[in-house]
Every structure is written in C-alpha cells, then in structure tokens.
Design a protein around this motif. Structure first.
Motif, PDB file in Angstrom:
ATOM      1  N   TYR A  25       0.836  -1.198   0.000  1.00 37.82           N
ATOM      2  CA  TYR A  25       0.000   0.000   0.000  1.00 37.82           C
ATOM      3  C   TYR A  25       0.870   1.248   0.000  1.00 37.82           C
ATOM      4  O   TYR A  25       1.933   1.278   0.615  1.00 37.82           O
TER       5      TYR A  25
ATOM      6  N   TYR B 253       0.051   5.193   1.163  1.00 39.14           N
ATOM      7  CA  TYR B 253      -0.878   6.133   1.761  1.00 39.14           C
ATOM      8  C   TYR B 253      -0.249   7.532   1.738  1.00 39.14           C
ATOM      9  O   TYR B 253       0.971   7.682   1.778  1.00 39.14           O
TER      10      TYR B 253
ATOM     11  N   GLN C 163      -0.657  11.247   3.957  1.00 40.62           N
ATOM     12  CA  GLN C 163      -1.232  11.897   5.130  1.00 40.62           C
ATOM     13  C   GLN C 163      -0.910  13.379   5.041  1.00 40.62           C
ATOM     14  O   GLN C 163       0.244  13.781   5.175  1.00 40.62           O
TER      15      GLN C 163
ATOM     16  N   LEU D 122      -5.396   9.297   7.110  1.00 42.10           N
ATOM     17  CA  LEU D 122      -4.702   8.627   6.015  1.00 42.10           C
ATOM     18  C   LEU D 122      -5.590   8.484   4.790  1.00 42.10           C
ATOM     19  O   LEU D 122      -6.757   8.123   4.899  1.00 42.10           O
TER      20      LEU D 122
ATOM     21  N   LEU E 154      -5.688   6.402   1.264  1.00 41.40           N
ATOM     22  CA  LEU E 154      -5.095   5.324   0.473  1.00 41.40           C
ATOM     23  C   LEU E 154      -4.939   5.789  -0.960  1.00 41.40           C
ATOM     24  O   LEU E 154      -5.893   6.230  -1.593  1.00 41.40           O
TER      25      LEU E 154
ATOM     26  N   TYR F 132      -2.911   0.332  -3.966  1.00 40.72           N
ATOM     27  CA  TYR F 132      -2.596  -0.935  -3.328  1.00 40.72           C
ATOM     28  C   TYR F 132      -2.333  -1.965  -4.400  1.00 40.72           C
ATOM     29  O   TYR F 132      -2.781  -1.823  -5.551  1.00 40.72           O
TER      30      TYR F 132
ATOM     31  N   VAL G  43      -1.879  -6.348  -4.925  1.00 39.53           N
ATOM     32  CA  VAL G  43      -1.978  -7.700  -4.376  1.00 39.53           C
ATOM     33  C   VAL G  43      -1.002  -8.652  -5.050  1.00 39.53           C
ATOM     34  O   VAL G  43      -0.940  -9.827  -4.681  1.00 39.53           O
TER      35      VAL G  43
ATOM     36  N   GLU H 176      -6.780   4.336  -5.960  1.00 41.62           N
ATOM     37  CA  GLU H 176      -7.967   4.737  -5.225  1.00 41.62           C
ATOM     38  C   GLU H 176      -8.362   6.182  -5.488  1.00 41.62           C
ATOM     39  O   GLU H 176      -9.526   6.527  -5.342  1.00 41.62           O
TER      40      GLU H 176
ATOM     41  N   LEU I 126       3.348   7.135   3.278  1.00 40.14           N
ATOM     42  CA  LEU I 126       3.592   5.928   4.059  1.00 40.14           C
ATOM     43  C   LEU I 126       3.380   4.698   3.196  1.00 40.14           C
ATOM     44  O   LEU I 126       2.359   4.573   2.519  1.00 40.14           O
TER      45      LEU I 126
ATOM     46  N   GLU J 266      -4.173  -6.867   9.783  1.00 47.59           N
ATOM     47  CA  GLU J 266      -3.561  -5.567  10.005  1.00 47.59           C
ATOM     48  C   GLU J 266      -2.461  -5.291   8.997  1.00 47.59           C
ATOM     49  O   GLU J 266      -1.912  -6.193   8.376  1.00 47.59           O
ATOM     50  N   ALA J 267      -2.151  -4.008   8.825  1.00 50.08           N
ATOM     51  CA  ALA J 267      -1.051  -3.583   7.978  1.00 50.08           C
ATOM     52  C   ALA J 267       0.103  -3.095   8.843  1.00 50.08           C
ATOM     53  O   ALA J 267      -0.099  -2.598   9.942  1.00 50.08           O
ATOM     54  N   PHE J 268       1.300  -3.249   8.302  1.00 43.22           N
ATOM     55  CA  PHE J 268       2.518  -2.813   8.993  1.00 43.22           C
ATOM     56  C   PHE J 268       3.172  -1.726   8.155  1.00 43.22           C
ATOM     57  O   PHE J 268       3.318  -1.866   6.946  1.00 43.22           O
ATOM     58  N   PHE J 269       3.599  -0.680   8.827  1.00 41.14           N
ATOM     59  CA  PHE J 269       3.994   0.538   8.134  1.00 41.14           C
ATOM     60  C   PHE J 269       5.492   0.790   8.175  1.00 41.14           C
ATOM     61  O   PHE J 269       6.175   0.452   9.155  1.00 41.14           O
ATOM     62  N   GLY J 270       5.967   1.430   7.109  1.00 39.65           N
ATOM     63  CA  GLY J 270       7.294   1.999   7.107  1.00 39.65           C
ATOM     64  C   GLY J 270       7.322   3.287   7.894  1.00 39.65           C
ATOM     65  O   GLY J 270       6.291   3.746   8.410  1.00 39.65           O
TER      66      GLY J 270
ATOM     67  N   GLY K 194       7.884   6.262   6.813  1.00 43.51           N
ATOM     68  CA  GLY K 194       7.311   7.417   6.124  1.00 43.51           C
ATOM     69  C   GLY K 194       8.348   8.297   5.455  1.00 43.51           C
ATOM     70  O   GLY K 194       9.526   8.320   5.829  1.00 43.51           O
TER      71      GLY K 194
END
Lengths: 112, 114
Positions: free
Chosen positions: A34, A36, A38, A44, A46, A49, A51, A59, A90, A100-104, A106
């Motif tokens: 993903y 995002y 901000q 946030l 989106l 994304y 897959v 989006e 992000l 859940e998603a896990f983030f860098g 940023g």
C-alpha cells in the motif's frame, strides 16, 4: 521477522520535478502493498494498493503512479510534482485479507 | 458501506489519569478492528487488534480496547497516562467487502498534561 524499508525519510523537490519513492519488504512472500498519503492534521488517504506483481489499484485520481516490479518492492512515482503533492507518504504491507497492515517510517515530501 | 468515526479530534488528560479514546464503527459483517498509534513524523504502529476472539483486547504499552457489538464501539483505554503516550491514535476497521482495504478513522490527538 518481517521488516519494511522506506526511503528517503525527507525530500524537498521543486515543482515540476519527478518523484520516485521506494519501499521494500523483507521476510514475507506475496504481501499486499500500500501507499498512503497523510496531509498535515488529517487522516490517512489510500493512494494505491497491490496484491501481486504488476497489479496496481488506484484509489484516488491524481498526479501520482505506482509500480510493483518485484514481489516485495513498491514504487511511488510522479513525472511532474505539484505543490499539492506535499505530504507524508507511508508504505505498508499486509498478508491475506482482513488483517492488520505494517507501516514503514514514512517520507516527508515538501514540494517548493 | 463500512465506516469508522472517532468521536473526539483531541483528548487532553493529566499524567497518571485514565485515558479513553472513543471509536464507533459501521459494518454489515463481523469486522476486524484495530488501533494504531502515530508519534510525530513517524510511521504507524499497531497497538492492538480484534479479530472475533475475546471481546476485551490487550495491546502494547498498557492499552486495551473492548469490542461491543451492541453499541458498535471499540473504545481504547489505559488506566494511567504517561507523557510518552502523547501521540495521534487511529481506529481502523477492515473492509470485508472491498479489496484488502482498511477503513481509517480521522484520528484522535492525545495530549498529556504534566
């Protein structure tokens, strides 16, 4: 364990210049990826994304594009930046659905 | 359509007092729900998640949240606030109808007074 790397941490670019932000994930296969954005004081949004390799869903129509050249690599690009592209970007990953998603950490992009 | 409403944009508490951050959701399905925390200019960290197991979920840093289906709520609590808890908190619901998306609340900024 899984890790996500996003760089650079900060970036100042002039209006009309190109953009390339890179994100890589380690320790997992075939993640959902993903991008995002901000904006200051806002939640946030989106942007894209993916897959799988070469599969990108957008989006929000905008001045940006995304690509996934490898399974664990996700790139956010622009040919010509606008002032309105400034923000905190992000990258995130998840596996499967409904998880859940896990983030860098940023990237703070300032377009001047 | 699924949605998330965080009822307070800012919450201010004194150090050592309880924290309550409110979240209501709308979903036609049994959702998965999450709370994330974001410190200034940092990425987002998962605090806790609910995925249809126990309704009271414990997370990191002493936070917990209770899933109440009848109230469609997933409020985040902590018995005693620390200065290090000052951050922005996001309530999130998974979109079981859409494609791999998370639906984000607008965020609540938690301010801790010394």
């Amino acid at each position: 364990s899984q890790t996500i790397h996003q760089w650079p941490a900060t970036l100042v670019q002039p209006v009309g210049s190109p953009l390339s932000l890179e994100c890589t994930v380690e320790g997992t296969s075939n993640p959902n990826l993903y991008w995002y954005r901000q904006a200051a004081g806002r939640g946030l949004q989106l942007l894209f994304y993916s897959v799988g390799i070469g599969q990108i869903s957008s989006e929000v129509p905008q001045n940006l594009s995304a690509s996934r050249p490898q399974d664990r690599q996700f790139i956010l690009s622009s040919k010509k930046l606008l002032l309105s592209d400034s923000g905190f970007y992000l990258c995130a990953w998840s596996v499967g659905k409904n998880t859940e998603a896990f983030f860098g950490q940023g990237t703070r992009l300032t377009v001047v | 359509a699924q949605s998330v409403t965080q009822l307070d944009s800012h919450v201010s508490v004194s150090e050592g007092t309880p924290v309550l951050l409110r979240c209501n959701y709308s979903s036609s399905y049994s959702p998965s729900l999450f709370w994330y925390v974001q410190h200034p200019n940092k990425g987002l960290q998962l605090l806790l998640k609910y995925t249809s197991a126990a309704t009271l979920v414990k997370g990191i840093n002493g936070f917990e949240a209770e899933f109440k289906k009848s109230e469609t709520s997933f409020h985040l609590t902590k018995p005693s606030a620390h200065m290090s808890d000052a951050a922005e908190y996001f309530c999130v619901v998974s979109d079981l109808v859409g494609n791999y998306q998370l639906i984000w609340g607008a965020g609540t900024k938690l301010i801790i007074k010394p």
